[in-house]
Design an enzyme around this catalytic site. Structure first.
Site, PDB file in Angstrom:
ATOM      1  N   GLY A 207      12.563  63.708  78.922  1.00 21.48           N
ATOM      2  CA  GLY A 207      12.637  64.539  80.123  1.00 21.48           C
ATOM      3  C   GLY A 207      12.082  65.936  79.973  1.00 21.48           C
ATOM      4  O   GLY A 207      12.476  66.835  80.719  1.00 21.48           O
ATOM      5  N   GLU A 425      27.833  57.718  59.800  1.00 21.27           N
ATOM      6  CA  GLU A 425      28.052  59.110  60.200  1.00 21.27           C
ATOM      7  C   GLU A 425      29.522  59.503  60.037  1.00 21.27           C
ATOM      8  O   GLU A 425      29.835  60.626  59.661  1.00 21.27           O
ATOM      9  CB  GLU A 425      27.597  59.344  61.646  1.00 21.27           C
ATOM     10  CG  GLU A 425      26.107  59.147  61.875  1.00 21.27           C
ATOM     11  CD  GLU A 425      25.224  60.000  60.962  1.00 21.27           C
ATOM     12  OE1 GLU A 425      25.639  61.128  60.612  1.00 21.27           O
ATOM     13  OE2 GLU A 425      24.139  59.534  60.579  1.00 21.27           O
TER      14      GLU A 425
END
Ligand code: ADP
Ligand code: MG
Ligand code: ZN
Length: 611
Positions: A207, A425
């Site tokens: 975007g 993670e």
């Protein structure tokens, strides 16, 4: 073809015009009778002639009955001589008034020049037409130095921040820029300098272009839009002159925004790589830098640039006073994906019971552009089946279709991969949260950023320039958190840990050979390194120690790595429940910010440990 027939029309018209002018010149008198010389002589002999005017070789004859006639004498020969040759009666000739007229200047010259000039005129006219056609046909051939600048109005529909889902931080950052342009006085009075350049960084389809357009829509100032590739053409020097042109136009229209999309096309690192840089690109880039440096403190022009390759950008672009503001656009997480899907389903006819959240769950790793594409594919799919609505299944079925794009496949992740990344993670985050000397966790995410599958950001509590050995050891342990966690949960490790391992090994070696943090080897710097300028930025290290020391270094690196690894292993094995909690939350929400993370682990009352 249309142009050609038009030109033929014009050529013919011009020729007709010339012919018309010609005929005008020669038809100013009414057509007189034409006499041959012997007819003239006969008429003189029969005393019918009253006057003969000689005008060059032309004879204008006046008959006694008032009739006008013309004739021609022989060139280069006098009239009397001509008449004598034809046997004129000399007595009768004396009755005739003879007049020698000077030829009128204009007519004389026209008579002489026009026959010679006419072909020339025609040729010139033809050339002119060809030239004109070439010019209009090739258009830019005569204006390639001009930038093909698109004003904001070139965008058909106005975009505002409302049309951009997610990207909260990026929007906030840009809102400030918009405010600068709207109320520059407020900032200037306080002595603030208007930011010059904002660099939008993000993977393709996140975007960037959309956001820049939204800035234009929000700020309502002239917005000049150009793509980096438009600067780079085969004519040398064009890029630079386009830049000059662009900045000049923008400055005239200030306050204004310049948007350079895909700046990596020109902003490539100069002098990097083999075979030298691209000369033209370099000139263009230099010109951008020159123009940006030339901004006054209160020049109200802001340059926004977008790229998905920040790694190749020239460092000169990133220096203060240039693109000193950087806005990172991440791939959307699950909530953002839902919001983006919502935006792109506005103009579609959806079934009532559609659950976009479920679609968001199934599309980890999709960019905004992928999601927009997904909704479009679903609509096409539904139309092909002659449905009146797009239903849930249409959207889910389209996911695979969008995934087929080669670029997307590498980025989009399966649910199984997502689980792996989540535990990886979570491992980093848990070790970081457990160690006394580790920096606190700022954000954990399974959404890809750059090359990494997911990421865990930890920031030191205070800005420090010096780091101690125990902090480094904690860093090392945190780096192994991902690897250890994968090993423990899946009894297997993935390639996702490779960069951690590389980084950890490099760090450990540096601690020993550069920082003197090995007890056994002591404070000695090993190896002499020079930054070499050729071949990009290869660092060549000269070995200035013996093989024996090399083996010792290797041994020390190994023992340091082992220590950190074991520490991570101990933490994760002992706190498996915490690990699971973090990982599950990650799978569900994809990103966990600092506050939520602290909240999550608070109930476990973790005791800080040492490496
Ligand atoms: P980039 O320039 O980063 O490659 P674009 O700005 O061209 O990506 O995005 C392509 C399209 O994807 C946009 O036109 C828009 O339809 C859609 N899109 C991307 N990100 C978003 C977002 N955050 N919100 C809504 N739509 C988005
Ligand atoms: Mg773009
Ligand atoms: Zn990792």
């Amino acid at each position: 073809m249309k142009g050609l027939s038009k030109n033929i029309f014009w050529a013919i018209t011009t020729l007709l015009m010339i012919a018309f002018i010609f005929s005008l010149l020669y038809s100013e008198q009414e057509k007189p009778i034409v006499l041959t010389i012997d007819q003239l002589v006969a008429k003189i002999n029969s005393e019918e002639i009253s006057k003969i005017s000689v005008n060059g070789n032309n004879l204008e004859i006046e008959l006694k009955d008032g009739v006008q006639a013309i004739s021609k004498k022989e060139t280069e020969v006098g009239l009397t001589e001509t008449l004598n040759n034809y046997g004129v009666d000399s007595v009768a000739l004396q009755e005739v008034t003879l007049e020698i007229k000077e030829e009128s200047g204009f007519r004389f010259w026209m008579g002489v020049l026009l026959p010679a000039l006419l072909p020339l005129l025609i040729i010139v006219a033809i050339f002119w037409f060809i030239f004109r056609q070439a010019k209009s046909g090739m258009g830019q051939a005569f204006s390639f130095g001009k930038a093909n600048i698109k004003l904001f109005s070139a965008f058909k529909d106005k975009v505002t921040f409302k049309d951009v889902a997610g990207l909260k931080e990026s929007k906030e950052e840009l809102l400030e820029v918009v405010d600068f342009l709207k109320r520059p006085k407020k900032y200037l009075e306080l002595g603030a300098r208007i930011p010059r350049g904002v660099l939008l960084l993000g993977l393709p389809g996140t975007g960037k272009t959309l956001l820049a357009r939204a800035v234009a829509g929000e700020s309502n100032v002239p917005f000049f839009h150009i793509s980096g590739s438009e600067f780079v053409e085969m004519f040398v020097g064009v890029g630079a002159s386009r830049v000059r042109d662009l900045f000049q136009t923008a400055k005239k229209a200030a306050p204004s925004i310049i948007f350079i999309d895909e700046i990596d096309a020109i902003g490539r690192e100069r002098g990097a790589g083999l075979g030298g840089g691209h000369d033209e690109r370099e000139q263009t880039l230099n010109q951008i830098l020159v123009e940006m440096d030339g901004f006054d403190r209160d020049t109200k022009v802001i340059v926004i640039a977008a790229t998905n390759r920040p790694d190749v950008l020239d460092s000169a672009l990133l220096r203060p006073g240039r693109f000193d503001r950087r806005v990172i656009l991440d791939l959307p997480d699950i909530n953002d994906r839902e919001a983006i899907l919502k935006i792109h389903s506005k103009d579609k006819v959806l079934d009532k019971d559609i659950d976009l959240r479920k679609v968001a769950v199934r599309t980890p790793g999709f960019s905004g552009a992928d999601l927009a594409n997904l909704m479009n594919e679903a609509a096409i799919f539904a139309a092909r089946k002659n449905q009146l609505f797009i239903n849930q299944q249409d959207i889910l079925d389209s996911i695979e279709k969008v995934l087929l794009g080669p670029e997307r496949r590498s980025r989009a992740i399966s649910l199984k991969e997502k689980e792996t990344i989540a535990y990886h993670e979570a491992g980093h985050a848990l070790v970081a949260a457990s160690l006394k000397n580790a920096d606190p966790v700022q954000k954990v995410s399974v959404v890809a950023r750059g090359r990494a599958g997911g990421y865990t950001i930890k920031l030191p509590l205070e800005e420090t320039h010096l780091r101690t050995k125990s902090q480094f050891l904690a860093d090392l342990a945190v780096m192994f958190g991902g690897y250890v966690s994968e090993q423990l949960i899946f009894k297997d490790v993935s390639t996702g840990a490779s960069s951690d391992i590389k980084e950890a090994s490099e760090l450990a070696r540096k601690l020993i050979t550069k920082f003197g943090m090995s007890e056994k080897l002591g404070p000695i710097s090993f190896g002499k390194s020079d930054e070499m300028v050729f071949l990009g930025r290869e660092i060549a290290t000269e070995k200035n120690y013996s093989e024996k020391v090399a083996a010792e270094i290797d041994g020390e690196v190994k023992s340091m790595v082992d220590k950190a690894f074991n520490s991570a292993k101990k933490i994760i094995t002992g706190r498996k429940k915490v690990l699971k909690t973090i990982a599950e939350k990650l799978i569900k929400e994809e990103t966990i910010e600092k506050e939520a993370f602290d909240e999550l682990i608070k109930k476990f009352r973790l005791k800080a440990v040492n490496v």
